[in-house]
Design an enzyme around this catalytic site. Structure first.
Site, PDB file in Angstrom:
ATOM      1  CD  GLU A 125      -2.821  -3.539   2.435  1.00 19.34           C
ATOM      2  OE1 GLU A 125      -3.669  -3.721   3.422  1.00 19.34           O
ATOM      3  OE2 GLU A 125      -3.361  -2.328   2.182  1.00 19.34           O
ATOM      4  CB  THR A 149      -5.817  -2.798   0.827  1.00 21.33           C
ATOM      5  OG1 THR A 149      -5.701  -1.514   0.727  1.00 21.33           O
ATOM      6  CG2 THR A 149      -5.037  -3.657  -0.425  1.00 21.33           C
ATOM      7  CB  SER A 175      -6.471   2.304   0.178  1.00 18.49           C
ATOM      8  OG  SER A 175      -4.816   2.831   0.375  1.00 18.49           O
ATOM      9  CG  ASP A 193      -2.108   0.920   1.017  1.00 22.56           C
ATOM     10  OD1 ASP A 193      -1.726   2.093   0.819  1.00 22.56           O
ATOM     11  OD2 ASP A 193      -3.209   0.565   1.442  1.00 22.56           O
ATOM     12  CG  HIS A 205      -3.032   8.371  -1.068  1.00 22.94           C
ATOM     13  ND1 HIS A 205      -4.152   7.688  -1.428  1.00 22.94           N
ATOM     14  CD2 HIS A 205      -2.578   7.922  -0.067  1.00 22.94           C
ATOM     15  CE1 HIS A 205      -4.437   6.886  -0.262  1.00 22.94           C
ATOM     16  NE2 HIS A 205      -3.449   7.177   0.572  1.00 22.94           N
ATOM     17  CG  ASP A 251      -2.880   1.164  -2.446  1.00 25.53           C
ATOM     18  OD1 ASP A 251      -1.736   1.478  -2.430  1.00 25.53           O
ATOM     19  OD2 ASP A 251      -3.899   0.993  -1.591  1.00 25.53           O
ATOM     20  CG  HIS A 252      -2.407   4.940  -3.479  1.00 23.65           C
ATOM     21  ND1 HIS A 252      -1.825   5.304  -2.329  1.00 23.65           N
ATOM     22  CD2 HIS A 252      -3.512   4.424  -2.619  1.00 23.65           C
ATOM     23  CE1 HIS A 252      -2.199   5.113  -1.270  1.00 23.65           C
ATOM     24  NE2 HIS A 252      -3.290   4.346  -1.320  1.00 23.65           N
ATOM     25  CG  ASP A 309      -1.314   4.379   2.978  1.00 18.79           C
ATOM     26  OD1 ASP A 309      -1.032   5.093   1.724  1.00 18.79           O
ATOM     27  OD2 ASP A 309      -2.107   4.536   3.554  1.00 18.79           O
TER      28      ASP A 309
HETATM   29 MG    MG Z   1      -4.345  -0.707   2.510  1.00 12.74          MG
HETATM   30 ZN    ZN Z   2      -3.147   6.098   2.250  1.00 12.01          ZN
END
Ligand code: MG
Ligand code: ZN
Length: 366
Positions: free
Chosen positions: A252, A137, A84, A43, A326, A299-300, A257
């Site tokens: 994950e 996620t 997410s 993530d 993000h 995811d980003h 993140d």
């Molecule tokens: Mg996540």
């Molecule tokens: Zn985030």
């Protein structure tokens, strides 16, 4: 007469052999070599995060064992910068949705996820995350809610599926709920072994396992999570591989993140290294098994991370952050195993769902 019956028998044998071969071909239409898919999401993990981890590590990263690399565009249905929920939903269901949605399109219709489709085809399925298993996620692969914050409802959605193994945080969303229900009892009733510590999870020999290793999220590895992610990944694979039809597993690394949001360089690199350790577990299994496709992506990106200094000799990096949230940059996709070549190129996050779907040979949404 005798010769004639032998002739007839040969024809019958020939016909049944041909139909047997063609039905075998049908069952493995797209790629006969693929039985299992392990889908891994770091993530918020951008390319600088991976290169920072590569620089800090004194040996090559496991992720470097992947020889097929792609790039994916992460924008959501309503925003150039995804969250997410929308990104997880795009990866899990092949449909872009609005930020905050979980397993639902922008109009609020439920979308079937790759995990649910795998279940429909008789495969074993699993989810592993370091965050609460009800977080955006993992939730995108199993729940259908218009808001990612509806953790109690997301926990309830787990009971509407036939998932075999899930390991992550989130005891409170199953046991300390607003509606006072105890979903841990409901899970036991449905045949799950319910474990509330990593030690218990790692001892499990059950075919159905609900492993909830923290009240909400597991801590950062630097704050005591230990080997939770790689060890849980290994345990999930050990259980799921017992299904002869194959399995789908999503793993994950949730907290890369969070370190990005916090602009915390050391934690970001450590969480990426921990995720890479889980990648090693997946790749070792895939190498031995020979019928497992491993796809690793993010995811980003989070934090707008860049590397402004460092040394390959002293294994030091200096990270600079340009955002607290993000960013819109494309994120890398790494693939290994049979069918990996499908992941070469530049495409939308939603194409990853379709690539996995066709890798399994699922051409209809049964
Ligand atoms: Mg996540
Ligand atoms: Zn985030």
């Amino acid at each position: 007469m005798k010769r004639f019956s032998i002739f007839i028998l040969l024809i019958i044998f020939g016909v049944s052999l041909t139909s047997c071969l063609s039905s075998r071909k049908l069952a493995n239409k797209e790629n006969p070599d693929i039985r299992n898919v392990i889908f891994m999401i770091g993530d918020g993990m951008g390319i600088p995060d991976v290169y920072a981890a590569m620089t800090v590590s004194d040996k090559p990263l496991n992720i470097e064992r992947c020889n097929i690399i792609g790039l994916q565009k992460t924008f959501s249905a309503d925003n150039y910068i995804t969250d997410s929920g929308a990104a997880g939903t795009a990866l899990a269901t092949g449909t872009k949705t609005k930020n905050g949605a979980i397993g639902m399109d922008s109009q609020g219709n439920g979308l079937k996820s790759i995990l649910e489709i795998a279940e429909d085809h008789g495969l074993a399925t699993g989810l592993v995350s370091t965050s609460s298993i009800t977080h955006a996620t993992p939730a995108s692969f199993i729940a259908h809610q218009s808001s990612r914050g509806s953790y109690d409802d997301i926990a309830m959605d787990f009971l509407k599926t036939d998932i075999d193994v899930f390991i992550g945080g989130g005891i409170d969303h199953f046991a300390k709920r607003k509606d006072k229900l105890n979903l841990l009892d409901s899970l036991k009733f449905r045949g799950y072994e319910v474990d509330t510590s990593l030690t218990m999870v790692l001892k499990s020999t059950s075919l159905k396992l609900a492993g909830l290793t923290a009240p909400v999220h597991n801590p950062y590895r630097l704050k005591g999570r230990g080997d939770m992610l790689p060890a849980s990944s290994g345990k999930a694979i050990e259980i799921l591989k017992k299904n002869s039809k194959g399995f789908f597993l999503m793993i994950e690394g949730s907290q890369i993140d969070w370190a990005g949001h916090a602009n915390a360089a050391d934690t970001l690199v450590d969480e990426t290294l921990d995720f890479d350790k889980a990648v090693g577990v997946a790749l070792d299994f895939a190498k031995k098994d020979g019928h497992t496709l491993v796809v690793i992506t993010a995811d980003h990106e989070t934090g707008g991370v860049t590397i402004t200094g460092g040394s390959r000799e002293t294994h030091k990096v200096i990270l600079n952050f340009s955002a607290k949230g993000h960013t819109a940059v494309m994120v890398p996709v790494y693939a290994y195993g049979p069918g990996a070549e499908k992941f070469f190129g530049i495409y939308d996050n939603t194409d990853i769902f379709r690539k996995i779907l066709t890798s399994f040979g699922f051409d209809n949404l049964k």
